[in-house]
Design an enzyme around this catalytic site. Structure first.
Site, PDB file in Angstrom:
ATOM      1  CG  HIS A  67      13.347 -50.572 -58.559  1.00 44.01           C
ATOM      2  ND1 HIS A  67      12.627 -51.505 -57.845  1.00 44.01           N
ATOM      3  CD2 HIS A  67      14.551 -51.150 -58.775  1.00 44.01           C
ATOM      4  CE1 HIS A  67      13.366 -52.579 -57.637  1.00 44.01           C
ATOM      5  NE2 HIS A  67      14.540 -52.391 -58.210  1.00 44.01           N
ATOM      6  CG  PHE A  70      22.033 -45.329 -63.125  1.00 43.61           C
ATOM      7  CD1 PHE A  70      21.018 -45.983 -63.797  1.00 43.61           C
ATOM      8  CD2 PHE A  70      21.983 -43.942 -63.076  1.00 43.61           C
ATOM      9  CE1 PHE A  70      19.963 -45.291 -64.406  1.00 43.61           C
ATOM     10  CE2 PHE A  70      20.945 -43.237 -63.682  1.00 43.61           C
ATOM     11  CZ  PHE A  70      19.932 -43.914 -64.343  1.00 43.61           C
ATOM     12  CG  ASN A 101      21.865 -53.629 -56.556  1.00 44.35           C
ATOM     13  OD1 ASN A 101      21.718 -52.500 -57.026  1.00 44.35           O
ATOM     14  ND2 ASN A 101      21.503 -54.715 -57.202  1.00 44.35           N
ATOM     15  CG  ASN A 286      15.970 -62.584 -59.520  1.00 38.36           C
ATOM     16  OD1 ASN A 286      15.612 -63.517 -60.222  1.00 38.36           O
ATOM     17  ND2 ASN A 286      17.216 -62.401 -59.133  1.00 38.36           N
ATOM     18  CG  ASP A 313      14.147 -54.263 -61.213  1.00 43.76           C
ATOM     19  OD1 ASP A 313      15.256 -53.813 -60.842  1.00 43.76           O
ATOM     20  OD2 ASP A 313      13.819 -55.460 -61.052  1.00 43.76           O
ATOM     21  CG  HIS A 317      22.833 -57.878 -66.119  1.00 42.58           C
ATOM     22  ND1 HIS A 317      23.696 -57.803 -65.043  1.00 42.58           N
ATOM     23  CD2 HIS A 317      21.589 -58.051 -65.585  1.00 42.58           C
ATOM     24  CE1 HIS A 317      22.998 -57.935 -63.916  1.00 42.58           C
ATOM     25  NE2 HIS A 317      21.725 -58.071 -64.216  1.00 42.58           N
TER      26      HIS A 317
HETATM   27 ZN   LIG Z   1      14.694 -56.042 -56.770  1.00 37.74          ZN
END
Ligand SMILES: [Zn+2]
Length: 428
Positions: A67, A70, A101, A286, A313, A317
């Site tokens: 998870h 990149f 995503n 989240n 995860d 950013h």
């Molecule tokens: Zn997620």
């Protein structure tokens, strides 16, 4: 010429999935483990390997992160495949699975192949999930078969929950047919005020309506039922609430086909909602960090196997995206470089699990859920190895990732990755 042969000398070899716990050597040749065991240096005749003296260090299967984000293509100022792979290598990871995503989302065989092509020369094995639905919009199912043929490691709309239950059922039936894993970000937006902070004491003090625990619990309940119904192999991503652990535990009791799997992030087993008060936007993720009761339930879930694996995860950013008021800043914490230290500090050192179990949760278990040839140290296996110290510590002030959005920046944590070997090459 670059040598293809590496000899790891006198390591404490720990590979729980192979019941290996001994002091010995590992001979690597052409990307594979050629020999592993006690004192195999006599077999080196005719070879002039690169020697890594690992006395005093552990050698284990390289970590596997199922998870990671990149941000490539679309937001490469935050991370690209190259910087992400470097961050992975620094964290002891030899395989990562990237989420879909990106901008645009990875939802076509063409895009998927392009990304996998770009990743093929990187330091570690960079795999890629494809989106379940077109543009991750939650409305139109992608051609899962074509995407799997094109190399998808699994399927997920991570970042966006899929609210359309009929569509989730359809996706599960299709995924079961083709033997693929579906991974779920479980948060019903209708039960979320400001995302990234638990709806509770801290959100109230900040004057915010946060993310209710029910937002996660209800969707997990739905998808556990659907998975058992359809026979689809699922991975519940970043579990955060105590009730979620209980639901997964009881669903697993009914699960005779090994369908149900679940992840915990180092963030969720290390921190609580109090971190939002302390670190502000840097602790916004989240689903959100919750309470100490939840954190302990996650640890219990890892202990008894309810929760299968640790996944980072890793969510880089830029400073511009984080240096805003809490309500409008982006959610996410970088995680590949600090994960092992956090596992040592918050799981092993307090005595909740032993080092063998931590290694399982970070290598063989995630590899097994996604059907990857990783997580083992034995003759013939891919030479994906992490050499680490549990005695030394690391101060996390420099990151290989392009971003450093983590509450652990500048902190000194136990453990140190000494070297990472992926595909038979020393990459860190
Ligand atoms: Zn997620």
């Amino acid at each position: 010429m670059e040598t293809n042969t590496i000899f790891i000398k006198k390591a404490h070899i720990l590979s729980p999935a192979d019941h290996l716990d001994l002091t010995g050597d590992i001979l690597i040749n052409d990307g594979r483990i050629e020999k592993i065991g006690e004192n195999i240096s006599a077999d080196l005749s005719g070879k002039s390997p690169e020697v890594i003296d690992a006395e005093g260090y552990f050698a284990s299967p390289g970590f596997v992160d199922v998870h990671s984000h990149f941000r490539d293509p679309g937001q490469t100022e935050k991370e690209d495949i190259h910087s992400g792979a470097a961050a992975a290598a620094a964290g002891g990871y030899t395989t990562v699975i990237c989420m879909a995503n990106t901008l645009p989302a990875i939802d076509s065989p063409e895009l998927l192949k392009e990304n996998l092509g770009n990743a093929s020369q990187e330091a570690v094995h960079v795999l890629q999930c494809a989106a379940v639905t077109e543009r991750r919009g939650g409305q139109i199912l992608n051609d899962l078969y074509a995407l799997k043929e094109a190399g998808a490691a699994g399927f997920t709309d991570d970042g966006s929950p899929i609210m359309n239950e009929a569509l989730v059922r359809e996706a599960m039936i299709k995924a079961a047919e083709i033997g693929a894993v579906l991974s779920f970000h479980e948060e019903d937006p209708s039960l979320i005020g400001t995302p990234g902070v638990n709806d509770g004491g801290v959100s109230k003090a900040l004057g915010l309506k946060g993310a209710k625990r029910e937002a996660e619990i209800r969707m997990i309940e739905r998808d556990l039922t659907l998975a058992l119904d359809t026979g689809c192999r699922i991975d519940i991503q970043h579990v955060s609430a105590k009730e979620s652990v209980e639901l997964i535990r009881s669903a697993k009791k009914k699960d005779t086909r090994n369908l149900i799997h679940a992840e915990v992030t180092p963030n969720h087993f290390s921190l609580t909602e109090d971190a939002v008060r302390e670190y502000g936007p840097l602790a916004k993720i989240n689903p959100p960090l919750r309470t100490e009761k939840d954190r302990m339930a996650l640890i219990d879930g890892l202990k008894d196997g309810t929760l299968d694996l640790i996944a980072t995860d890793h969510a880089p950013h830029t400073k511009a995206d984080k240096n805003k008021e809490f309500k409008s800043c982006m959610s996410g914490i970088t995680g590949l470089e600090t994960a092992f230290s956090l596992g040592l500090k918050n799981l092993v050192l307090p005595g909740y699990i032993d080092l063998n179990k931590l290694i399982m949760l970070m290598s063989a278990n995630p590899a097994a859920v996604y059907g990857l040839n990783a997580g083992h140290l034995k003759a013939g296996a891919p030479a994906d190895i992490v050499i680490f110290s549990t005695e030394e510590s690391t101060t996390y002030d420099i990151f290989r990732s392009r971003s450093d959005n983590t509450p652990f920046k500048g902190k000194t944590l136990p453990g140190r990755v000494i070297h990472t070997i992926a595909g038979g090459r020393k990459v860190y």
